[in-house]
Design a protein around this motif. Structure first.
Motif, PDB file in Angstrom:
ATOM      1  N   LYS A 178       0.820  -1.207   0.000  1.00  0.00           N
ATOM      2  CA  LYS A 178       0.000   0.000   0.000  1.00  0.00           C
ATOM      3  C   LYS A 178       0.860   1.265   0.000  1.00  0.00           C
ATOM      4  CE  LYS A 178      -3.717   2.292   2.619  1.00  0.00           C
ATOM      5  NZ  LYS A 178      -4.575   2.224   3.832  1.00  0.00           N
ATOM      6  N   MET A 179       0.521   2.191  -0.892  1.00  0.00           N
ATOM      7  CA  MET A 179       1.178   3.493  -0.934  1.00  0.00           C
ATOM      8  C   MET A 179       0.110   4.578  -0.930  1.00  0.00           C
ATOM      9  SD  MET A 179       3.476   5.250  -3.965  1.00  0.00           S
ATOM     10  CE  MET A 179       2.045   5.554  -5.006  1.00  0.00           C
ATOM     11  N   VAL A 180       0.261   5.588  -0.109  1.00  0.00           N
ATOM     12  CA  VAL A 180      -0.698   6.698  -0.031  1.00  0.00           C
ATOM     13  C   VAL A 180       0.027   8.011  -0.288  1.00  0.00           C
ATOM     14  CG1 VAL A 180      -2.391   7.908   1.385  1.00  0.00           C
ATOM     15  CG2 VAL A 180      -2.098   5.441   1.647  1.00  0.00           C
ATOM     16  N   LYS A 181      -0.540   8.811  -1.205  1.00  0.00           N
ATOM     17  CA  LYS A 181       0.002  10.141  -1.479  1.00  0.00           C
ATOM     18  C   LYS A 181      -1.116  11.164  -1.304  1.00  0.00           C
ATOM     19  CE  LYS A 181       2.822  10.870  -4.844  1.00  0.00           C
ATOM     20  NZ  LYS A 181       3.357  11.007  -6.225  1.00  0.00           N
ATOM     21  N   TYR A 241      -2.588   0.249  -4.389  1.00  0.00           N
ATOM     22  CA  TYR A 241      -2.351  -1.094  -3.866  1.00  0.00           C
ATOM     23  C   TYR A 241      -1.632  -1.892  -4.957  1.00  0.00           C
ATOM     24  CZ  TYR A 241      -5.613  -0.097  -0.056  1.00  0.00           C
ATOM     25  OH  TYR A 241      -6.233   0.445   1.053  1.00  0.00           O
ATOM     26  N   THR A 242      -0.410  -2.306  -4.676  1.00  0.00           N
ATOM     27  CA  THR A 242       0.383  -3.028  -5.662  1.00  0.00           C
ATOM     28  C   THR A 242       0.405  -4.517  -5.346  1.00  0.00           C
ATOM     29  OG1 THR A 242       1.814  -1.106  -6.021  1.00  0.00           O
ATOM     30  CG2 THR A 242       2.637  -3.248  -6.756  1.00  0.00           C
ATOM     31  N   ASN A 246      11.596 -10.346  -0.962  1.00  0.00           N
ATOM     32  CA  ASN A 246      12.488  -9.415  -0.259  1.00  0.00           C
ATOM     33  C   ASN A 246      11.790  -8.093   0.038  1.00  0.00           C
ATOM     34  OD1 ASN A 246      14.495 -11.346  -0.389  1.00  0.00           O
ATOM     35  ND2 ASN A 246      15.492 -10.448  -2.183  1.00  0.00           N
ATOM     36  N   VAL A 247      10.987  -7.631  -0.904  1.00  0.00           N
ATOM     37  CA  VAL A 247      10.234  -6.387  -0.693  1.00  0.00           C
ATOM     38  C   VAL A 247       9.183  -6.586   0.388  1.00  0.00           C
ATOM     39  CG1 VAL A 247       8.569  -4.799  -1.742  1.00  0.00           C
ATOM     40  CG2 VAL A 247      10.616  -5.456  -3.010  1.00  0.00           C
ATOM     41  N   TRP A 248       8.428  -7.685   0.283  1.00  0.00           N
ATOM     42  CA  TRP A 248       7.343  -7.946   1.218  1.00  0.00           C
ATOM     43  C   TRP A 248       7.851  -8.062   2.660  1.00  0.00           C
ATOM     44  CZ3 TRP A 248       2.260  -7.521   0.793  1.00  0.00           C
ATOM     45  CH2 TRP A 248       1.463  -8.043   1.806  1.00  0.00           C
ATOM     46  N   CYS A 249       9.019  -8.594   2.815  1.00  0.00           N
ATOM     47  CA  CYS A 249       9.561  -8.825   4.153  1.00  0.00           C
ATOM     48  C   CYS A 249      10.354  -7.636   4.693  1.00  0.00           C
ATOM     49  CB  CYS A 249      10.434 -10.079   4.145  1.00  0.00           C
ATOM     50  SG  CYS A 249       9.516 -11.584   3.724  1.00  0.00           S
ATOM     51  N   ASP A 301       9.591  -1.448   5.542  1.00  0.00           N
ATOM     52  CA  ASP A 301       8.717  -0.497   4.836  1.00  0.00           C
ATOM     53  C   ASP A 301       8.530  -1.024   3.410  1.00  0.00           C
ATOM     54  OD1 ASP A 301       7.522   1.621   3.460  1.00  0.00           O
ATOM     55  OD2 ASP A 301       8.594   3.152   4.611  1.00  0.00           O
ATOM     56  N   LYS A 302       7.460  -1.756   3.200  1.00  0.00           N
ATOM     57  CA  LYS A 302       7.217  -2.411   1.908  1.00  0.00           C
ATOM     58  C   LYS A 302       7.131  -1.405   0.758  1.00  0.00           C
ATOM     59  CE  LYS A 302       4.504  -6.260   3.886  1.00  0.00           C
ATOM     60  NZ  LYS A 302       4.637  -5.820   5.296  1.00  0.00           N
ATOM     61  N   SER A 303       6.386  -0.320   0.981  1.00  0.00           N
ATOM     62  CA  SER A 303       6.180   0.668  -0.073  1.00  0.00           C
ATOM     63  C   SER A 303       7.497   1.310  -0.497  1.00  0.00           C
ATOM     64  CB  SER A 303       5.197   1.742   0.396  1.00  0.00           C
ATOM     65  OG  SER A 303       4.984   2.708  -0.611  1.00  0.00           O
TER      66      SER A 303
END
Length: 239
Positions: free
Chosen positions: A110-113, A147-148, A164-167, A170-172
């Motif tokens: 999840k990314m929020v701008k 939401y990616t 690696n990103v998920w773990c 800060d995933k975003s």
């Protein structure tokens, strides 16, 4: 004189007969056209269209057209020459709609701008060049929640990069670091569980055949690395 109740009953009978006749005609066309499309081809539905006496033949998300005797097959788009409306494109978009609220957003990064009021979901592969291009486009878009879903379909190491990103803490940030700057996330512990398999099955279920694929809040989708103007226009149309 026939009273109002009898008149209404007679009208209902006429409407029912008309609907039945049309359904019977569509069934007849389906029986004619299906064996002519080749062995093993299954026609999902046949629907009479309001234009040119054509019948829509749907095979999955593919649309063909035929006449009432199934003598001719028409492949391509039906476009209104006066308004330029592409009826076929709109119909396919409608067939491909999803229920956005059914997406398992807990399996997405999840990314929020800004205020985050405009919401989209995107299927991306960490090895997708067009996805990286679209990530740069998103840099200039404000007031959005993205939401990616990391959809690993392009390379053997896609799943590893996604893990690696998920773990990451800060995933975003980890996703943007990789997609925008080529900075790989730290290697994840073997014990870290990911939604990789869940997302892969979801993508297959939704017929996501390429990345990036963008889903909007109204359930429609847009494939490819669209430009900022096209993206913003679509978001604005949802209002």
């Amino acid at each position: 004189m026939m009273n109002v109740k009898n008149i209404l009953a007679a009208l209902m009978m006429l409407v029912s007969a008309s609907v039945f006749a049309e359904t019977a005609q569509e069934t007849a066309v389906k029986k004619l056209v299906e064996p002519r499309l080749g062995e093993g081809v299954v026609v999902d539905s046949v629907t009479k269209t309001p234009y040119a006496g054509l019948f829509e033949v749907r095979i999955g998300s593919e649309i063909l057209y035929t006449d009432e005797k199934a003598k001719f097959l028409f492949v391509g788009s039906v476009i209104d020459s006066q308004t330029s409306v592409d009826y076929t494109k709109n119909r396919i978009a409608d067939l491909n709609k999803i229920k956005f609220s059914d997406l398992p957003l807990d399996a997405a990064v999840k990314m929020v701008k800004g205020n985050g009021k405009r919401v989209v979901a995107i299927f991306e592969d960490p090895n997708c060049g067009f996805c990286k291009k679209f990530r740069h486009t998103l840099q200039g878009v404000d007031n959005i929640t993205v939401y990616t879903f990391m959809y690993n379909i392009l390379a053997e190491d896609s799943a590893t990069k996604s893990k690696n990103v998920w773990c990451s803490a800060d995933k975003s940030k980890a996703w943007d670091d990789w997609m925008l700057n080529g900075k790989a996330a730290p290697v994840a512990a073997a014990s870290c569980n990911t939604p990789n398999d869940k997302v892969y099955e979801l993508g297959r279920k939704l017929n996501v055949s390429g990345t990036p694929t963008i889903f909007f809040a109204d359930g429609t989708r847009m494939p490819g690395a669209v430009d900022a103007k096209t993206f913003e226009a679509k978001l604005a149309s949802l209002k």
